[in-house]
Scaffold this motif. Structure first.
Motif, PDB file in Angstrom:
ATOM      1  N   VAL A  92       0.794  -1.234   0.107  1.00 17.14           N
ATOM      2  CA  VAL A  92      -0.175  -0.079  -0.009  1.00 17.14           C
ATOM      3  C   VAL A  92       0.972   1.377   0.001  1.00 17.14           C
ATOM      4  CG1 VAL A  92      -1.560   1.264   1.302  1.00 17.14           C
ATOM      5  CG2 VAL A  92      -1.961  -1.026   0.984  1.00 17.14           C
ATOM      6  N   ALA A  93       1.794   1.258   0.636  1.00 23.61           N
ATOM      7  CA  ALA A  93       2.865   2.442   0.955  1.00 23.61           C
ATOM      8  C   ALA A  93       3.503   2.808  -0.544  1.00 23.61           C
ATOM      9  CB  ALA A  93       4.005   2.333   2.243  1.00 23.61           C
ATOM     10  N   GLN A  94       3.613   1.822  -1.342  1.00 15.54           N
ATOM     11  CA  GLN A  94       4.186   2.206  -2.624  1.00 15.54           C
ATOM     12  C   GLN A  94       3.173   2.342  -3.859  1.00 15.54           C
ATOM     13  OE1 GLN A  94       6.996  -1.294  -3.393  1.00 15.54           O
ATOM     14  NE2 GLN A  94       8.080  -1.094  -1.423  1.00 15.54           N
ATOM     15  N   VAL A  95       2.165   2.201  -3.701  1.00 14.14           N
ATOM     16  CA  VAL A  95       1.099   2.598  -4.793  1.00 14.14           C
ATOM     17  C   VAL A  95       1.439   4.015  -5.076  1.00 14.14           C
ATOM     18  CG1 VAL A  95      -1.280   3.121  -5.250  1.00 14.14           C
ATOM     19  CG2 VAL A  95      -0.631   0.918  -4.009  1.00 14.14           C
ATOM     20  N   ALA A  96       1.668   5.078  -4.251  1.00 13.72           N
ATOM     21  CA  ALA A  96       1.759   6.366  -4.613  1.00 13.72           C
ATOM     22  C   ALA A  96       2.954   6.508  -5.640  1.00 13.72           C
ATOM     23  CB  ALA A  96       1.834   7.315  -3.626  1.00 13.72           C
ATOM     24  N   ARG A 122      -7.437   8.590 -16.288  1.00 17.00           N
ATOM     25  CA  ARG A 122      -6.946   9.402 -15.310  1.00 17.00           C
ATOM     26  C   ARG A 122      -7.745   9.331 -13.882  1.00 17.00           C
ATOM     27  NH1 ARG A 122      -5.393  12.203 -19.834  1.00 17.00           N
ATOM     28  NH2 ARG A 122      -7.237  13.378 -19.888  1.00 17.00           N
ATOM     29  N   ALA A 123      -9.060   9.421 -14.269  1.00 15.84           N
ATOM     30  CA  ALA A 123      -9.775   9.334 -12.860  1.00 15.84           C
ATOM     31  C   ALA A 123      -9.730   8.172 -12.171  1.00 15.84           C
ATOM     32  CB  ALA A 123     -11.336   9.710 -13.550  1.00 15.84           C
ATOM     33  N   MET A 124      -9.597   6.997 -12.857  1.00 15.81           N
ATOM     34  CA  MET A 124      -9.376   5.593 -12.181  1.00 15.81           C
ATOM     35  C   MET A 124      -7.853   5.742 -11.419  1.00 15.81           C
ATOM     36  SD  MET A 124     -11.152   2.899 -14.853  1.00 15.81           S
ATOM     37  CE  MET A 124     -10.675   3.485 -16.420  1.00 15.81           C
ATOM     38  N   VAL A 125      -6.834   6.183 -12.129  1.00 15.00           N
ATOM     39  CA  VAL A 125      -5.737   6.190 -11.503  1.00 15.00           C
ATOM     40  C   VAL A 125      -5.846   6.928 -10.235  1.00 15.00           C
ATOM     41  CG1 VAL A 125      -3.563   6.992 -11.865  1.00 15.00           C
ATOM     42  CG2 VAL A 125      -4.486   5.623 -13.604  1.00 15.00           C
ATOM     43  N   LYS A 126      -6.342   8.220 -10.371  1.00 13.85           N
ATOM     44  CA  LYS A 126      -6.563   9.201  -9.322  1.00 13.85           C
ATOM     45  C   LYS A 126      -7.275   8.319  -8.169  1.00 13.85           C
ATOM     46  CE  LYS A 126      -8.388  13.547  -7.846  1.00 13.85           C
ATOM     47  NZ  LYS A 126      -9.375  14.866  -8.060  1.00 13.85           N
ATOM     48  N   ARG A 127      -8.415   7.707  -8.460  1.00 12.98           N
ATOM     49  CA  ARG A 127      -9.151   7.146  -7.463  1.00 12.98           C
ATOM     50  C   ARG A 127      -8.465   5.999  -6.691  1.00 12.98           C
ATOM     51  NH1 ARG A 127     -12.247   7.329  -3.390  1.00 12.98           N
ATOM     52  NH2 ARG A 127     -13.710   5.618  -3.081  1.00 12.98           N
ATOM     53  N   ILE A 128      -7.894   5.202  -7.523  1.00 17.28           N
ATOM     54  CA  ILE A 128      -6.767   4.113  -6.940  1.00 17.28           C
ATOM     55  C   ILE A 128      -5.778   4.591  -5.979  1.00 17.28           C
ATOM     56  CG2 ILE A 128      -4.945   2.513  -7.390  1.00 17.28           C
ATOM     57  CD1 ILE A 128      -6.760   1.698 -10.116  1.00 17.28           C
ATOM     58  N   GLY A 129      -5.141   5.925  -6.369  1.00 17.79           N
ATOM     59  CA  GLY A 129      -4.157   6.510  -5.364  1.00 17.79           C
ATOM     60  C   GLY A 129      -4.869   6.839  -4.168  1.00 17.79           C
ATOM     61  N   GLN A 130      -6.250   7.429  -4.168  1.00 19.92           N
ATOM     62  CA  GLN A 130      -6.959   7.980  -3.051  1.00 19.92           C
ATOM     63  C   GLN A 130      -7.250   6.686  -2.239  1.00 19.92           C
ATOM     64  OE1 GLN A 130     -10.192   9.600  -4.905  1.00 19.92           O
ATOM     65  NE2 GLN A 130      -9.555  11.860  -4.985  1.00 19.92           N
ATOM     66  N   LEU A 131      -7.582   5.647  -2.503  1.00 25.84           N
ATOM     67  CA  LEU A 131      -7.879   4.586  -1.933  1.00 25.84           C
ATOM     68  C   LEU A 131      -6.771   3.997  -1.324  1.00 25.84           C
ATOM     69  CD1 LEU A 131     -10.226   2.651  -4.637  1.00 25.84           C
ATOM     70  CD2 LEU A 131     -11.077   3.692  -2.221  1.00 25.84           C
ATOM     71  N   ALA A 132      -5.575   3.943  -1.917  1.00 33.58           N
ATOM     72  CA  ALA A 132      -4.343   3.417  -1.198  1.00 33.58           C
ATOM     73  C   ALA A 132      -3.818   4.466  -0.118  1.00 33.58           C
ATOM     74  CB  ALA A 132      -3.252   3.185  -2.327  1.00 33.58           C
ATOM     75  N   ALA A 133      -4.040   5.686  -0.314  1.00 35.52           N
ATOM     76  CA  ALA A 133      -3.582   6.728   0.644  1.00 35.52           C
ATOM     77  C   ALA A 133      -4.410   6.428   1.879  1.00 35.52           C
ATOM     78  CB  ALA A 133      -3.885   8.172   0.210  1.00 35.52           C
ATOM     79  N   GLU A 134      -6.028   6.359   1.577  1.00 34.72           N
ATOM     80  CA  GLU A 134      -6.873   6.330   2.868  1.00 34.72           C
ATOM     81  C   GLU A 134      -6.455   4.919   3.639  1.00 34.72           C
ATOM     82  OE1 GLU A 134     -10.740   6.015   1.059  1.00 34.72           O
ATOM     83  OE2 GLU A 134     -10.436   8.250   0.320  1.00 34.72           O
ATOM     84  N   ALA A 135      -5.997   3.900   2.835  1.00 41.47           N
ATOM     85  CA  ALA A 135      -5.471   2.524   3.558  1.00 41.47           C
ATOM     86  C   ALA A 135      -4.179   2.542   4.309  1.00 41.47           C
ATOM     87  CB  ALA A 135      -5.580   1.453   2.493  1.00 41.47           C
ATOM     88  N   ALA A 136      -3.216   3.332   3.729  1.00 42.23           N
ATOM     89  CA  ALA A 136      -2.133   3.597   4.133  1.00 42.23           C
ATOM     90  C   ALA A 136      -1.738   3.972   5.719  1.00 42.23           C
ATOM     91  CB  ALA A 136      -1.138   4.501   3.624  1.00 42.23           C
TER      92      ALA A 136
END
Length: 136
Positions: A92-96, A122-136
Motif C-alpha cells: 500500500v505504501a508504494q502505490v503512490a 486518469r480518474a481511475m488512477v486518481k481514485r486508486i491513489g486515493q484508496l491506497a492513501a486512505e488505507a496507508a
C-alpha cells in the motif's frame, strides 16, 4: 516498478503491431476479469469522471493493495484490468510511487483512446491513489 502482471501486458502489446489488435486485447483482458457483485456497485465505489460506469472497491490484505473493479463498457473494463495488473499486490505504501502515466504510456493507450476515455483512465488512477492513501 511495474508488477510482473503488468509487464506481461506490456510484452504482449509490444508484439501487437496494429492498434486494432491491441484494442481487441484490452477487451479480452476485460472479459477475463471476474464480474463485480452488483451489490458492490454503489455510489461509494463509483469512479467519478468516467463517461462509462466504473466501480472500484479496495481489497487490502496483509498491507498489499488490491481492488475489485468493473465497468459497463468492455473497453473500459479492459482498462480496469490493466490498472489491476499495474497495482494489485503492491505494498500500500508504494502505490503512490507508481508512475501510472509513464507505465501506461508504454502501452500507447493515450494516443488511441478518445478524450473521454483518457479522462476516465486518469480518474481511475486518481481514485486508486486515493484508496491506497486512505488505507496507508
Amino acid at each position: 516498478m511495474a508488477t510482473p502482471a503488468f509487464e506481461d501486458i506490456a510484452d504482449t502489446f509490444s508484439f501487437l503491431d496494429d492498434w486494432e489488435d491491441r484494442y481487441r486485447h484490452v477487451i479480452e483482458l476485460g472479459r477475463a476479469m471476474p464480474a463485480m457483485d452488483p451489490a458492490l456497485q454503489v455510489p461509494a465505489t463509483k469512479v467519478e469522471g468516467c463517461a462509462s460506469q466504473v466501480w472500484i472497491m479496495p481489497a487490502i490484505e496483509s498491507g498489499r493493495f488490491d481492488f475489485i473493479g468493473d465497468s459497463d463498457a468492455l473497453i473500459v473494463k479492459g482498462l480496469v484490468a490493466i490498472l489491476h495488473a499495474l497495482y494489485a499486490g503492491v505494498p500500500v505504501a508504494q502505490v503512490a510511487a507508481i508512475d501510472a502515466p509513464a507505465e501506461l504510456g508504454r502501452l500507447g493507450l493515450e494516443e488511441h483512446l478518445s478524450a473521454q476515455r483518457s479522462n476516465g483512465l486518469r480518474a481511475m488512477v486518481k481514485r486508486i491513489g486515493q484508496l491506497a492513501a486512505e488505507a496507508a
